[in-house]
Design an enzyme around this catalytic site. Structure first.
Site, PDB file in Angstrom:
ATOM      1  N   ASN A 181       0.863  -1.128   0.105  1.00 48.47           N
ATOM      2  CA  ASN A 181       0.042   0.242  -0.043  1.00 48.47           C
ATOM      3  C   ASN A 181       0.915   1.249  -0.143  1.00 48.47           C
ATOM      4  OD1 ASN A 181       0.624  -0.096   2.668  1.00 48.47           O
ATOM      5  ND2 ASN A 181      -1.124   0.130   3.684  1.00 48.47           N
ATOM      6  N   GLU A 278       4.278  -4.315  12.540  1.00 52.77           N
ATOM      7  CA  GLU A 278       2.946  -3.209  12.188  1.00 52.77           C
ATOM      8  C   GLU A 278       1.846  -4.401  11.186  1.00 52.77           C
ATOM      9  OE1 GLU A 278       3.365   0.121  12.901  1.00 52.77           O
ATOM     10  OE2 GLU A 278       5.611  -0.099  13.375  1.00 52.77           O
ATOM     11  N   CYS A 312      -3.265   0.519   6.699  1.00 51.05           N
ATOM     12  CA  CYS A 312      -3.787  -0.404   7.756  1.00 51.05           C
ATOM     13  C   CYS A 312      -4.210   0.717   9.219  1.00 51.05           C
ATOM     14  CB  CYS A 312      -2.273  -0.723   8.448  1.00 51.05           C
ATOM     15  SG  CYS A 312      -1.113   0.877   7.785  1.00 51.05           S
ATOM     16  N   GLU A 492       7.627   3.154  13.991  1.00 50.01           N
ATOM     17  CA  GLU A 492       8.590   3.378  13.365  1.00 50.01           C
ATOM     18  C   GLU A 492       8.432   4.422  13.796  1.00 50.01           C
ATOM     19  OE1 GLU A 492       7.057   0.785  10.214  1.00 50.01           O
ATOM     20  OE2 GLU A 492       8.736   0.188  10.336  1.00 50.01           O
TER      21      GLU A 492
HETATM   22  N1  LIG Z   1       0.799  -1.097  10.898  1.00 51.75           N
HETATM   23  C1  LIG Z   1       0.843  -0.743   9.146  1.00 51.75           C
HETATM   24  O1  LIG Z   1       2.577   0.044   9.632  1.00 51.75           O
HETATM   25  C2  LIG Z   1       0.899  -1.591   7.895  1.00 51.75           C
HETATM   26  C3  LIG Z   1      -0.043  -3.285   8.434  1.00 51.75           C
HETATM   27  N2  LIG Z   1      -0.721  -3.660   7.086  1.00 51.75           N
HETATM   28  C4  LIG Z   1      -1.025  -4.547   6.828  1.00 51.75           C
HETATM   29  O2  LIG Z   1      -1.444  -5.463   6.214  1.00 51.75           O
HETATM   30  C5  LIG Z   1      -1.913  -6.283   5.347  1.00 51.75           C
HETATM   31  C6  LIG Z   1      -1.907  -6.191   3.786  1.00 51.75           C
HETATM   32  O3  LIG Z   1      -0.911  -6.306   2.888  1.00 51.75           O
HETATM   33  P1  LIG Z   1      -0.227  -6.938   1.778  1.00 51.75           P
HETATM   34  O4  LIG Z   1       1.022  -7.618   1.193  1.00 51.75           O
HETATM   35  O5  LIG Z   1      -1.452  -8.210   1.950  1.00 51.75           O
HETATM   36  O6  LIG Z   1       0.393  -8.107   3.783  1.00 51.75           O
HETATM   37  P2  LIG Z   1       1.221  -9.622   3.550  1.00 51.75           P
HETATM   38  O7  LIG Z   1       1.185 -10.295   5.116  1.00 51.75           O
HETATM   39  O8  LIG Z   1       0.275 -10.745   2.921  1.00 51.75           O
HETATM   40  O9  LIG Z   1       2.205  -9.525   3.318  1.00 51.75           O
HETATM   41  C7  LIG Z   1       3.213  -8.490   3.463  1.00 51.75           C
HETATM   42  C8  LIG Z   1       4.483  -9.047   3.251  1.00 51.75           C
HETATM   43  O10 LIG Z   1       5.052  -9.809   3.743  1.00 51.75           O
HETATM   44  C9  LIG Z   1       5.713 -10.795   2.391  1.00 51.75           C
HETATM   45  N3  LIG Z   1       5.017 -12.416   2.993  1.00 51.75           N
HETATM   46  C10 LIG Z   1       4.045 -12.835   3.184  1.00 51.75           C
HETATM   47  N4  LIG Z   1       4.663 -14.231   3.806  1.00 51.75           N
HETATM   48  C11 LIG Z   1       5.020 -14.301   4.011  1.00 51.75           C
HETATM   49  C12 LIG Z   1       5.902 -15.385   4.874  1.00 51.75           C
HETATM   50  N5  LIG Z   1       5.561 -16.114   5.299  1.00 51.75           N
HETATM   51  N6  LIG Z   1       7.138 -15.501   5.291  1.00 51.75           N
HETATM   52  C13 LIG Z   1       8.082 -13.191   5.093  1.00 51.75           C
HETATM   53  N7  LIG Z   1       7.524 -12.998   4.062  1.00 51.75           N
HETATM   54  C14 LIG Z   1       6.171 -13.738   3.698  1.00 51.75           C
HETATM   55  C15 LIG Z   1       4.685 -10.928   1.352  1.00 51.75           C
HETATM   56  O11 LIG Z   1       5.399 -10.845   0.002  1.00 51.75           O
HETATM   57  C16 LIG Z   1       4.522  -9.035   1.599  1.00 51.75           C
HETATM   58  O12 LIG Z   1       5.983  -9.259   1.134  1.00 51.75           O
HETATM   59  C17 LIG Z   1      -2.573  -5.983   5.726  1.00 51.75           C
HETATM   60  O13 LIG Z   1      -3.444  -6.731   6.638  1.00 51.75           O
HETATM   61  C18 LIG Z   1      -2.710  -4.009   5.970  1.00 51.75           C
HETATM   62  O14 LIG Z   1      -3.506  -4.222   7.637  1.00 51.75           O
HETATM   63  C19 LIG Z   1      -0.037  -2.605   5.747  1.00 51.75           C
HETATM   64  C20 LIG Z   1       0.748  -1.324   5.724  1.00 51.75           C
HETATM   65  C21 LIG Z   1       0.981  -0.626   6.766  1.00 51.75           C
HETATM   66  C1  LIG Z   2       0.901   6.912   6.447  1.00 51.15           C
HETATM   67  N1  LIG Z   2      -0.519   6.633   6.630  1.00 51.15           N
HETATM   68  C2  LIG Z   2      -0.464   7.240   7.610  1.00 51.15           C
HETATM   69  C3  LIG Z   2      -1.596   7.346   5.988  1.00 51.15           C
HETATM   70  C4  LIG Z   2      -1.052   5.102   6.468  1.00 51.15           C
HETATM   71  C5  LIG Z   2       0.981   4.501   6.886  1.00 51.15           C
HETATM   72  C6  LIG Z   2       0.858   3.252   7.687  1.00 51.15           C
HETATM   73  C7  LIG Z   2       0.433   2.278   6.218  1.00 51.15           C
HETATM   74  O1  LIG Z   2       1.230   2.084   6.125  1.00 51.15           O
HETATM   75  O2  LIG Z   2      -0.887   2.042   6.209  1.00 51.15           O
END
Ligand SMILES: NC(=O)C1=CN([C@@H]2O[C@H](COP(=O)(O)OP(=O)(O)OC[C@H]3O[C@@H](n4cnc5c(N)ncnc54)[C@H](O)[C@@H]3O)[C@@H](O)[C@H]2O)C=CC1
Ligand SMILES: C[N+](C)(C)CCCC(=O)O
Length: 518
Positions: A181, A278, A312, A492
């Protein structure tokens, strides 16, 4: 039009980077030909692996390149390069590292338009927003450049003139694994504190958005980091696993979903590697009747519709005090209907395309289920097909507001990660705090009220790592960001992130004679 108008001033740099981009910062024309792995200070083809995945332009559904997934050998080569560069970088003073990071920030600023365009093409978010992401990215580098020179330990006096001191030392080779994202911004949020502390990094972006992070790697090299200090490997689950299991990796910082976060932590546990997680969220936004209504409506839009709702920390559970439910709902629906959806590279677009077809289908599934469970679609939620023929296969939908929601509905409990806001009425402060906290997640939360005591009381009671009063989803890099509960741990941004990219060495110094007990 505007994207084309900008082209002449961008041409020399664009040609140096990717010849096709110069001709094609118009939706539907960009392709990537250069290798997407980065190792030892240059783009390289992966040494092994080689399973090819298609990478899409969400605005058109077109394939922009094929991604070669990195195998175990390529991951090892990247880690060995990082290890070698770490030896040089970790011996440099904080001020020396600071200068390099400031130069990287300057280059990002200079190339803002080009990087934002890449991000828009590969992610689908509007160019308007992508520019903001790039600004937050260089600000993050500047912030940690500022801290690099003053990273220090303590001096502690002991009896008889003896003393102790602590040294803040880097960890070694850190791994960054990113979500799709905020591809460039996530890489900066991880690499800036890591590099400022003297670490090296191997970064793996999401296989959906592999393009812009390689640009960051080039910028670090141009800015003067030792070759191999920041490497990029590409791929999905298998590549991520090779990274997490690698014995020379000292730390893993992960942004992504909860289920993957659990797996990362399990793998890290085997090597006793510290992790930053995160993860996802389902954050509450609480609107009291004494708020400034227009600000609250703006806040609710910010909390739900940035990056097509794929954020997120979004405040997707919008609790509204019943006294103003009708007035708030009417206004928020009116404003949501006005959001311009379409070609993300056009200047006036405010919502582009979702990341891919399966994700769009998933979001649509949540809306269908919400209707079945009794929620009312107050606006949007349907697929959007732009008039422009080249956008016909893009992944668009209209932003959605759901009314008549109940706390136990799926749309209120699960992270949708799309442009879907759920409105929930409430009557008392005590009740809303309890309902707001009734979730497995704890990433963020927000409160709109003019009553300052109530505002601070409510955020103090929220079980969430990032709280906003009278705003939402702004991201000053000076402030730590991260979750409570299933939303993860570690932080972070802000000074706090230094803790997660360094370790403390204590040195005890004897100034007298050794009095042995033997
Ligand atoms: N708290 C935060 O800062 C953020 C959290 N998110 C969360 O991420 C999710 C969406 O992102 P996605 O890319 O679909 O998540 P995802 O968990 O499917 O993938 C994230 C990353 O992990 C890698 N990955 C997947 N399985 C793995 C494994 N078994 N071992 C090592 N690496 C692995 C993927 O290739 C990707 O690079 C949502 O749930 C969202 O809330 C997204 C952005 C910011
Ligand atoms: C930049 N912000 C605050 C809108 C989102 C940052 C967290 C994320 O990677 O989803």
């Amino acid at each position: 039009m505007l994207a084309q108008a900008r082209l002449p001033s961008l041409l020399p740099r664009l040609c140096a980077f990717a010849p096709r981009l110069a001709m094609s910062s118009v939706t539907g024309t960009f392709t990537v030909q250069q290798p997407l792995n980065y190792r030892g200070g240059a783009r390289v083809q992966p040494a092994d692996g080689g399973q090819a995945e298609e990478v899409y332009e969400p605005a058109t559904g077109r394939v922009i390149c094929k991604l070669l997934c990195s195998g175990e050998k390529e991951v090892d080569l990247a880690v060995q390069n990082a290890k070698a560069a770490f030896k040089i970088w970790s011996q440099m003073s904080g001020m020396e590292r600071s200068r390099v990071l400031l130069e990287a920030a300057r280059i990002i600023r200079e190339q803002r338009e080009e990087i934002a365009t890449l991000e828009t093409i590969n992610n689908g978010k509007s160019i308007f927003e992508a520019r903001v992401d790039i600004d937050i990215s260089w600000q993050c580098l500047e912030y940690y450049a500022g801290l690099a020179g003053s990273l220090a330990g303590e001096h502690i006096q002991l009896p008889g003139g003896s003393f102790g001191y602590t040294r803040r030392e880097p960890l070694g080779v850190c791994v960054g694994i990113g979500a799709w994202n905020y591809p460039f911004q996530i890489a900066c949020w991880k690499s800036a504190p890591a590099l400022a502390c003297g670490n090296a990094m191997v970064f793996k972006p999401s296989p959906f958005t592999p393009v812009s992070v390689v640009r960051l790697a080039e910028i670090f090299t141009e800015a003067g980091v030792p070759k191999g200090l920041f490497n990029v490997v590409q791929g999905g689950v298998a590549t991520g696993q090779f990274l997490c299991h690698h014995p020379d990796v000292a730390k893993i910082s992960f942004t992504g979903s909860v289920p993957t976060g659990i797996k990362i932590m399990e793998m890290a546990a085997k090597g006793i590697k510290p992790v930053t997680l995160e993860l996802g969220g389902k954050s509450p936004l609480i609107i009291f009747s004494d708020c400034a209504l227009e600000n609250a409506v703006n806040g609710a839009l910010m909390a739900n519709f940035l990056t097509q709702g794929e954020v997120c920390c979004n405040g997707t559970r919008v609790f509204v005090e019943r006294k103003i439910l009708d007035a708030f709902t009417k206004e928020v629906v009116k404003r949501t209907q006005k959001i311009k959806v379409g070609d993300p590279l056009l200047e006036d677009t405010r919502m582009g395309a979702l990341i891919n077809r399966p994700h769009l289908d998933r979001v649509q599934g949540f809306i269908k289920q919400a209707k079945e469970q009794g929620a009312q679609v107050l606006c949007g939620g349907d697929l959007y097909v732009p008039d422009d023929p080249k956008l016909k296969n893009g992944y668009y939908m209209r932003p959605c507001v759901l009314g008549n929601c109940k706390d136990d509905m799926t749309c209120v409990k699960e992270e949708i990660f799309g442009p879907v806001m759920s409105i929930l009425p409430f009557d008392t402060e005590e009740e809303v705090v309890e309902r707001a906290n009734n979730t497995k997640f704890g990433l963020a939360g927000g409160v709109f009220t003019r009553d300052i005591q109530k505002a601070h009381r409510v955020v103090a009671a929220l079980k969430a790592g990032m709280c906003f009063i009278n705003n939402y989803n702004v991201s000053p890099v000076e402030l730590p960001f991260g979750g409570y509960k299933a939303s993860g741990f570690g932080r972070e941004n802000g000074r706090a992130a230094i803790e997660y990219y360094s370790q403390l060495k204590t040195v005890c110094v004897e100034m007298g004679d050794v009095e042995s007990v033997f």
